[in-house]
Design an enzyme around this catalytic site. Structure first.
Site, PDB file in Angstrom:
ATOM      1  N   GLY A 110      43.460  53.983  29.389  1.00  0.00           N
ATOM      2  CA  GLY A 110      43.760  55.322  29.761  1.00  0.00           C
ATOM      3  C   GLY A 110      43.310  55.674  31.179  1.00  0.00           C
ATOM      4  N   GLY A 111      42.959  54.739  32.308  1.00  0.00           N
ATOM      5  CA  GLY A 111      42.451  55.243  33.327  1.00  0.00           C
ATOM      6  C   GLY A 111      43.313  55.810  34.250  1.00  0.00           C
TER       7      GLY A 111
ATOM      8  N   ASN B 132      35.071  43.005  43.649  1.00  0.00           N
ATOM      9  CA  ASN B 132      34.568  43.923  42.496  1.00  0.00           C
ATOM     10  C   ASN B 132      33.383  43.526  41.977  1.00  0.00           C
ATOM     11  OD1 ASN B 132      35.077  43.000  39.444  1.00  0.00           O
ATOM     12  ND2 ASN B 132      36.898  42.238  40.507  1.00  0.00           N
TER      13      ASN B 132
ATOM     14  N   HIS C 274      52.934  30.221  37.940  1.00  0.00           N
ATOM     15  CA  HIS C 274      54.536  30.195  38.301  1.00  0.00           C
ATOM     16  C   HIS C 274      54.871  29.911  39.688  1.00  0.00           C
ATOM     17  CE1 HIS C 274      53.382  34.393  39.427  1.00  0.00           C
ATOM     18  NE2 HIS C 274      54.358  34.588  40.050  1.00  0.00           N
TER      19      HIS C 274
ATOM     20  N   HIS D 246      44.041  45.940  52.971  1.00  0.00           N
ATOM     21  CA  HIS D 246      45.163  45.373  53.439  1.00  0.00           C
ATOM     22  C   HIS D 246      45.258  45.800  54.752  1.00  0.00           C
ATOM     23  CE1 HIS D 246      47.198  44.123  49.698  1.00  0.00           C
ATOM     24  NE2 HIS D 246      46.582  45.584  49.108  1.00  0.00           N
TER      25      HIS D 246
ATOM     26  N   ARG E 171      31.363  44.806  38.232  1.00  0.00           N
ATOM     27  CA  ARG E 171      31.318  45.682  37.199  1.00  0.00           C
ATOM     28  C   ARG E 171      30.051  45.270  35.857  1.00  0.00           C
ATOM     29  NH1 ARG E 171      35.036  41.336  37.555  1.00  0.00           N
ATOM     30  NH2 ARG E 171      35.319  40.060  36.062  1.00  0.00           N
TER      31      ARG E 171
ATOM     32  N   HIS F 208      39.798  41.292  48.377  1.00  0.00           N
ATOM     33  CA  HIS F 208      39.386  41.899  47.021  1.00  0.00           C
ATOM     34  C   HIS F 208      38.203  41.671  46.597  1.00  0.00           C
ATOM     35  CE1 HIS F 208      39.150  41.106  42.809  1.00  0.00           C
ATOM     36  NE2 HIS F 208      39.307  42.228  42.667  1.00  0.00           N
TER      37      HIS F 208
END
Length: 309
Positions: free
Chosen positions: A265-266, A115, A182, A103, A117, A113
């Site tokens: 649970g990160g 990533n 939306h 940002h 993985r 952005h």
């Protein structure tokens, strides 16, 4: 390129690349910012694994830049994964990746952005289920066609060695994924998005994932350099903060990575690192007729950016 002669999944090789990629991107961003350094938090996940969260705040160029590495594992798949892949039930899993969100201060520099993985699920007596995913996308507030064309040309160039149709397929996937139903608009001007990539075999799938990660700075930093000294005032800043709200809406309503991180649970602070440090909402905002702010909406539908004049 992968050196795995047997073309079988090698998560250690992937983890080593992801850690190096985090280093390279952080170094490149810090240099572009002019000397501000990233602060690092190492964290552990109680159920298995952990990660390195690196955040640069209040730099000369970047208001907040976060670049995360994580490697988590466990004995039970989260609901977000098994919902569309019931064959993963009863398997142990490992997931690793690098995720970043930037940002900038200046409204003329786009938010971005990216990533990359890797995921693997295993069960004794069965072949492993694995895939790569990732991509990068650009969210301008005051867009310039030349910047968007550079972004997409970089994407197209890195895709070409992997097939003539890869850029168009993954560009279309990005347009479809980063869509706010939306609002009836894309989150930005797209880029690349891919998931469940294993049909090329491990070596080729890993090589493509490496190409995506390694070309992020090539795509983004020239835009930063070109726009970082653009003059702006309170009007442009307020519009930037208003449009950042769309970023928050997407990440909290639609983004599968956010959901996966929370369900496994990160570390919550790391998962929500993607949120902008400042944002504003305004009821029923209407841009002035023929203003730069009104023209943004023309950019927020899928289109052929490489064909633009």
């Amino acid at each position: 390129m992968s050196k795995n002669k047997n073309n079988i999944p090698d998560i250690k090789q992937v983890i080593d690349f992801f850690k190096g990629l985090q280093d390279d991107i952080c170094n490149g961003l810090a240099q572009a910012d002019g000397g501000k350094t990233f602060l690092e938090d190492n964290w552990q996940r109680e159920q298995g694994g952990g990660g390195r969260t690196r955040v640069l705040t209040n730099g000369a160029v970047f208001e907040q830049a976060g670049v995360n590495f994580s490697h988590v594992f466990g004995d039970k798949m989260p609901a977000s994964a098994t919902a569309h892949r019931p064959e993963l039930e009863g398997r142990t899993f490992q997931a690793c990746g690098v995720s970043l969100v930037i940002h900038p201060h200046n409204p003329y520099i786009p938010t971005t952005h990216a990533n990359v993985r890797f995921f693997i699920a295993e069960k004794q007596g069965c072949d492993p289920v694995w895939w790569f995913g990732g991509g990068f996308d650009l969210t301008p507030f005051y867009p310039f066609v030349e910047d968007i064309k550079h972004w997409h040309q970089t994407a197209a160039d890195l895709c070409l060695p992997f097939g003539d149709n890869v850029y168009q397929e993954h560009k279309n996937w990005c347009d479809q994924y980063f869509y706010l139903k939306h609002r009836d608009e894309t989150r930005g001007v797209g880029g690349l998005f891919f998931d469940d990539l294993n049909q090329w075999g491990f070596d080729q799938s890993f090589a493509y994932t490496q190409a995506v990660g390694n070309n992020f700075l090539t795509a983004y930093l020239p835009i930063v350099t070109k726009r970082k000294n653009s003059a702006y005032g309170e009007h442009q800043r307020n519009f930037q903060l208003y449009r950042r709200g769309r970023y928050v809406e997407f990440n909290l309503v639609y983004d599968r990575g956010t959901l996966f991180g929370l369900q496994t649970g990160g570390r919550t602070e790391s998962i929500l690192m993607s949120m902008p440090p400042l944002v504003r909402w305004e009821y029923n905002f209407q841009a002035a007729e023929n203003s730069a702010e009104e023209k943004l909406i023309d950019y927020l539908q899928p289109q052929n950016w490489l064909g633009k004049q």
